[in-house]
Design an enzyme around this catalytic site. Sequence first.
Site, PDB file in Angstrom:
ATOM      1  N   HIS A 102       3.583  -7.797  -6.558  1.00  0.00           N
ATOM      2  CA  HIS A 102       5.069  -7.260  -6.952  1.00  0.00           C
ATOM      3  C   HIS A 102       5.487  -6.671  -5.730  1.00  0.00           C
ATOM      4  CE1 HIS A 102       2.780  -3.666  -8.129  1.00  0.00           C
ATOM      5  NE2 HIS A 102       3.683  -3.059  -7.382  1.00  0.00           N
ATOM      6  N   ASP A 133      -1.127 -10.317 -10.347  1.00  0.00           N
ATOM      7  CA  ASP A 133      -0.471  -9.390  -9.566  1.00  0.00           C
ATOM      8  C   ASP A 133      -1.371  -9.383  -8.127  1.00  0.00           C
ATOM      9  OD1 ASP A 133       1.703  -7.743  -8.687  1.00  0.00           O
ATOM     10  OD2 ASP A 133       0.491  -5.981  -9.644  1.00  0.00           O
ATOM     11  N   GLY A 215       4.641   3.687  -4.068  1.00  0.00           N
ATOM     12  CA  GLY A 215       4.436   3.296  -2.732  1.00  0.00           C
ATOM     13  C   GLY A 215       2.713   3.077  -2.560  1.00  0.00           C
ATOM     14  N   SER A 217       1.075   1.138  -4.365  1.00  0.00           N
ATOM     15  CA  SER A 217       0.616  -0.511  -4.844  1.00  0.00           C
ATOM     16  C   SER A 217       0.143  -1.076  -3.876  1.00  0.00           C
ATOM     17  CB  SER A 217       2.284  -1.145  -5.488  1.00  0.00           C
ATOM     18  OG  SER A 217       2.610  -0.614  -6.487  1.00  0.00           O
TER      19      SER A 217
END
Length: 384
Positions: A102, A133, A215, A217
């Site tokens: 993502h 993901d 942020g 991620s």
Amino acid sequence: MRVNEVPGREGSGSGAVTLLVLLVLIGAAAVVLGRPLLRQYASGGELAAPVPAPTSTRAGERPSGRRPGVVNIDAEQGLSSLRSSGTGILMSSSGLVLTNNHVIAGATAITATDTDNRRAYTAKVLGYDPQNDLAVIKMAGAADLEPARFGDSSDVRMGDPVTAVGNAGGKGGTPAVVTGTVTALEQTITARNQADGGSERLTGLIETDAAIKPGDSGGPLLDTDGKVIGINTAASSTPDDDGHAKRKASPSPGTGSASARPEHRGYAIPAARALEIARHIQRGEAVGTIHIGATALLGVQVRGNGTAFGALVDGVVPDTPAAGSGIKEGCVVVALAGEPVDTPVRLTQLMLTHHPGDVVRLEWTTKDGRRHARDVRLMEGPPQ
């Protein structure tokens, strides 16, 4: 932004756009401002009770302060005039980077900055796995970088001290560091994508009470030796740029009381699983839901067709294969390359099996019920 789905928009007082670590991609007006990425739980999302595990042997140790091979990622989303920020983990000295899907989904240009040498590199997507993901990108011209060290995520125990490192707030520069402990293992959650309101189920996650923020991620979750044991991907509650808490997840009935669990819950994909997927991508193996190489673009913006079959066209992007096919807003896509399309999600899944340059047969119905078909040549678009 998923090229085949219409994203929802959420306004904010400043007009800025924030990406949260997990599934939270973007939600704001189409302005050229960026926010950090982080996914969140959907309200009432599924949350498993802690899995019994041996007592931690590291409970008395100090969390690591080392910041190994951390990369700040900035992604431009040209189709939506937005920018987003996230984090990556350097896997090789030549610039292979592991991150969340993502973080790079919808990106038309990616810049990756090595936080050790402070150099910024353009990057391209080698492959990605939307279901898990995860994605791998390559920094152009990178050499002699210091990669992260990976640990054995199968040895993680409840109570282990951990450190989460990342581009918190999307500010760039030196990575932010927060500490906590492992509070549960083998967790299953439903994470919500703020871009289009969709959700996805993630399983087998490491839960921590470390205060993971937007942020972070794609950043590393470290053990006390400074080794990567997980890839941060979601959080149950996250403050936005104004300090307000985002929507908070709650356990499903029968999974334990809220008082027994930490107020803040962050989630990470175990390193072993992430590396397995990354190796498939490196070898160019399109296994399971892994997509290798450039993403094919059709050029229709679609949404659910109520209770009816198909994907309802909400818009057609100019100068795309769809625009040249004759399909228009209000039509319903019912098949692609001979495969039935019952929902927008199915259309996205079918598109991921194709590549730019492929010629596929697009079939749709008009408002009067007439069926049409046209062969179209897919063009290159941003990752899904």
